[in-house]
Scaffold this motif. Sequence first.
Motif: not given
Ligand SMILES: [Zn+2]
Length: 79
Positions: A7, A9-10, A26, A30
């Motif tokens: 992902c 973002t995370c 994910c 996100c």
């Molecule tokens: Zn994520």
Amino acid sequence: MPTTVNCPTCEKPVLWGEQSPHRPFCSKRCQLIDLGEWSDESNTISSPISTEQKHGDAQALIEDIEAMLAKNDDSFFKE
Ligand SMILES: [Zn+2]
């Protein structure tokens, strides 16, 4: 062996397939964070129009953002 991506973002691993509708993210959260560049700390959408150019489902995305913001901080859309 399923393909996975991280992902953006995370950085959690995300299965690349129908079960991950928000891939490469994910989750929708996100995806929203990345597209809108906003977070719970700063409810700022710098340019919703540019997200429409990136993703065809921007209208649904904007509706989701509005729904989330309405829950979190309904003063955001007030003048
Ligand atoms: Zn994520």
